[in-house]
Design a protein around this motif. Sequence first.
Motif, PDB file in Angstrom:
ATOM      1  N   PRO A  56       8.023  -0.278  22.184  1.00 17.77           N
ATOM      2  CA  PRO A  56       6.985   0.288  23.046  1.00 17.77           C
ATOM      3  C   PRO A  56       6.619   1.734  22.729  1.00 17.77           C
ATOM      4  CG  PRO A  56       9.053   0.096  24.242  1.00 17.77           C
ATOM      5  CD  PRO A  56       9.246  -0.589  22.927  1.00 17.77           C
ATOM      6  N   GLU A  57       7.501   2.471  22.053  1.00 16.05           N
ATOM      7  CA  GLU A  57       7.142   3.854  21.756  1.00 16.05           C
ATOM      8  C   GLU A  57       6.038   3.965  20.705  1.00 16.05           C
ATOM      9  OE1 GLU A  57      10.747   2.589  19.935  1.00 16.05           O
ATOM     10  OE2 GLU A  57      10.725   2.856  22.067  1.00 16.05           O
ATOM     11  N   PHE A  58       5.771   2.896  19.975  1.00 13.45           N
ATOM     12  CA  PHE A  58       4.704   2.887  18.971  1.00 13.45           C
ATOM     13  C   PHE A  58       3.584   1.932  19.360  1.00 13.45           C
ATOM     14  CE2 PHE A  58       8.472   4.221  16.616  1.00 13.45           C
ATOM     15  CZ  PHE A  58       7.983   5.337  15.955  1.00 13.45           C
ATOM     16  N   LYS A  59       3.306   1.833  20.662  1.00 13.89           N
ATOM     17  CA  LYS A  59       2.290   0.879  21.119  1.00 13.89           C
ATOM     18  C   LYS A  59       0.890   1.247  20.637  1.00 13.89           C
ATOM     19  CE  LYS A  59       1.706   3.214  25.491  1.00 13.89           C
ATOM     20  NZ  LYS A  59       1.928   3.185  26.906  1.00 13.89           N
ATOM     21  N   ASP A  60       0.621   2.527  20.370  1.00 15.10           N
ATOM     22  CA  ASP A  60      -0.692   2.937  19.889  1.00 15.10           C
ATOM     23  C   ASP A  60      -0.733   3.068  18.371  1.00 15.10           C
ATOM     24  OD1 ASP A  60       0.983   5.095  19.820  1.00 15.10           O
ATOM     25  OD2 ASP A  60      -0.523   6.539  20.468  1.00 15.10           O
ATOM     26  N   PHE A  61       0.281   2.540  17.679  1.00 15.36           N
ATOM     27  CA  PHE A  61       0.358   2.597  16.225  1.00 15.36           C
ATOM     28  C   PHE A  61      -0.752   1.749  15.611  1.00 15.36           C
ATOM     29  CE2 PHE A  61       2.018   0.632  12.290  1.00 15.36           C
ATOM     30  CZ  PHE A  61       2.119   1.765  11.521  1.00 15.36           C
ATOM     31  N   ASP A  62      -1.460   2.306  14.640  1.00 12.69           N
ATOM     32  CA  ASP A  62      -2.516   1.595  13.937  1.00 12.69           C
ATOM     33  C   ASP A  62      -2.115   1.472  12.470  1.00 12.69           C
ATOM     34  OD1 ASP A  62      -4.858   0.364  13.213  1.00 12.69           O
ATOM     35  OD2 ASP A  62      -6.064   2.191  13.280  1.00 12.69           O
ATOM     36  N   VAL A  63      -2.112   0.250  11.956  1.00 13.72           N
ATOM     37  CA  VAL A  63      -1.697   0.009  10.582  1.00 13.72           C
ATOM     38  C   VAL A  63      -2.628   0.735   9.606  1.00 13.72           C
ATOM     39  CG1 VAL A  63      -1.303  -1.795   8.855  1.00 13.72           C
ATOM     40  CG2 VAL A  63      -0.694  -2.197  11.230  1.00 13.72           C
ATOM     41  N   GLN A  64      -3.886   0.926   9.968  1.00 16.00           N
ATOM     42  CA  GLN A  64      -4.837   1.627   9.103  1.00 16.00           C
ATOM     43  C   GLN A  64      -4.416   3.083   8.864  1.00 16.00           C
ATOM     44  OE1 GLN A  64      -7.429   0.475   7.381  1.00 16.00           O
ATOM     45  NE2 GLN A  64      -6.906  -1.571   8.085  1.00 16.00           N
ATOM     46  N   ASP A  65      -3.598   3.643   9.748  1.00 15.15           N
ATOM     47  CA  ASP A  65      -3.128   5.013   9.562  1.00 15.15           C
ATOM     48  C   ASP A  65      -2.219   5.148   8.339  1.00 15.15           C
ATOM     49  OD1 ASP A  65      -4.537   5.881  11.742  1.00 15.15           O
ATOM     50  OD2 ASP A  65      -2.835   5.762  13.120  1.00 15.15           O
ATOM     51  N   LEU A  66      -1.703   4.027   7.824  1.00 10.50           N
ATOM     52  CA  LEU A  66      -0.855   4.061   6.637  1.00 10.50           C
ATOM     53  C   LEU A  66      -1.672   4.192   5.355  1.00 10.50           C
ATOM     54  CD1 LEU A  66       1.700   1.281   7.600  1.00 10.50           C
ATOM     55  CD2 LEU A  66       1.963   3.749   7.809  1.00 10.50           C
ATOM     56  N   ASN A  67      -2.963   3.947   5.435  1.00 11.81           N
ATOM     57  CA  ASN A  67      -3.850   4.106   4.294  1.00 11.81           C
ATOM     58  C   ASN A  67      -3.951   5.601   3.980  1.00 11.81           C
ATOM     59  OD1 ASN A  67      -6.011   4.327   2.521  1.00 11.81           O
ATOM     60  ND2 ASN A  67      -7.268   2.833   3.607  1.00 11.81           N
ATOM     61  N   PRO A  68      -3.681   6.019   2.739  1.00  8.43           N
ATOM     62  CA  PRO A  68      -3.707   7.458   2.423  1.00  8.43           C
ATOM     63  C   PRO A  68      -5.048   8.120   2.730  1.00  8.43           C
ATOM     64  CG  PRO A  68      -2.718   6.226   0.627  1.00  8.43           C
ATOM     65  CD  PRO A  68      -3.252   5.218   1.598  1.00  8.43           C
ATOM     66  N   LYS A  69      -6.145   7.439   2.472  1.00  7.96           N
ATOM     67  CA  LYS A  69      -7.455   8.020   2.753  1.00  7.96           C
ATOM     68  C   LYS A  69      -7.604   8.270   4.249  1.00  7.96           C
ATOM     69  CE  LYS A  69     -12.286   6.824   2.811  1.00  7.96           C
ATOM     70  NZ  LYS A  69     -13.217   5.730   2.722  1.00  7.96           N
ATOM     71  N   ARG A  70      -7.227   7.313   5.069  1.00  2.82           N
ATOM     72  CA  ARG A  70      -7.316   7.449   6.520  1.00  2.82           C
ATOM     73  C   ARG A  70      -6.372   8.532   7.019  1.00  2.82           C
ATOM     74  NH1 ARG A  70      -9.475   8.343  10.843  1.00  2.82           N
ATOM     75  NH2 ARG A  70      -8.595   7.444  12.696  1.00  2.82           N
ATOM     76  N   PHE A  71      -5.193   8.637   6.419  1.00  2.00           N
ATOM     77  CA  PHE A  71      -4.225   9.651   6.816  1.00  2.00           C
ATOM     78  C   PHE A  71      -4.807  11.045   6.631  1.00  2.00           C
ATOM     79  CE2 PHE A  71      -0.786  12.606   5.896  1.00  2.00           C
ATOM     80  CZ  PHE A  71       0.065  12.377   6.963  1.00  2.00           C
ATOM     81  N   VAL A  72      -5.422  11.280   5.464  1.00  2.00           N
ATOM     82  CA  VAL A  72      -6.013  12.589   5.184  1.00  2.00           C
ATOM     83  C   VAL A  72      -7.154  12.868   6.154  1.00  2.00           C
ATOM     84  CG1 VAL A  72      -7.334  13.899   3.476  1.00  2.00           C
ATOM     85  CG2 VAL A  72      -5.297  12.634   2.782  1.00  2.00           C
TER      86      VAL A  72
END
Length: 105
Positions: A56-72
Amino acid sequence: MFNISGGEFLVLGALALLIFGPDQLPKAAAQIGRVLRQLRTMADSAKDDLREGLGPEFKDFDVQDLNPKRFVQKHFWEAGEDEGAGSRPVSQLNGKRPPFDPEAT
């Protein structure tokens, strides 16, 4: 998504017609569609399993955030916009997004 122009699409269609033939092309297209649906279902299932496993602590986790372009984009460009006009990346680009070259990534 794949950055295919109209001419490239026609060439791919002609190649598919030559490879599969006019009678087998609809069957091949249907089979490719089924495989893509199965892959999408498997990817969605993996995302759900990952979210469930993280807890539950990562309920707002988005897999797209792991994309380097999206991270930047998320951590540098969007953060700079939140901080105002004094932030370095936004002031250098006058509030515009940086140019993107799909071949460079």
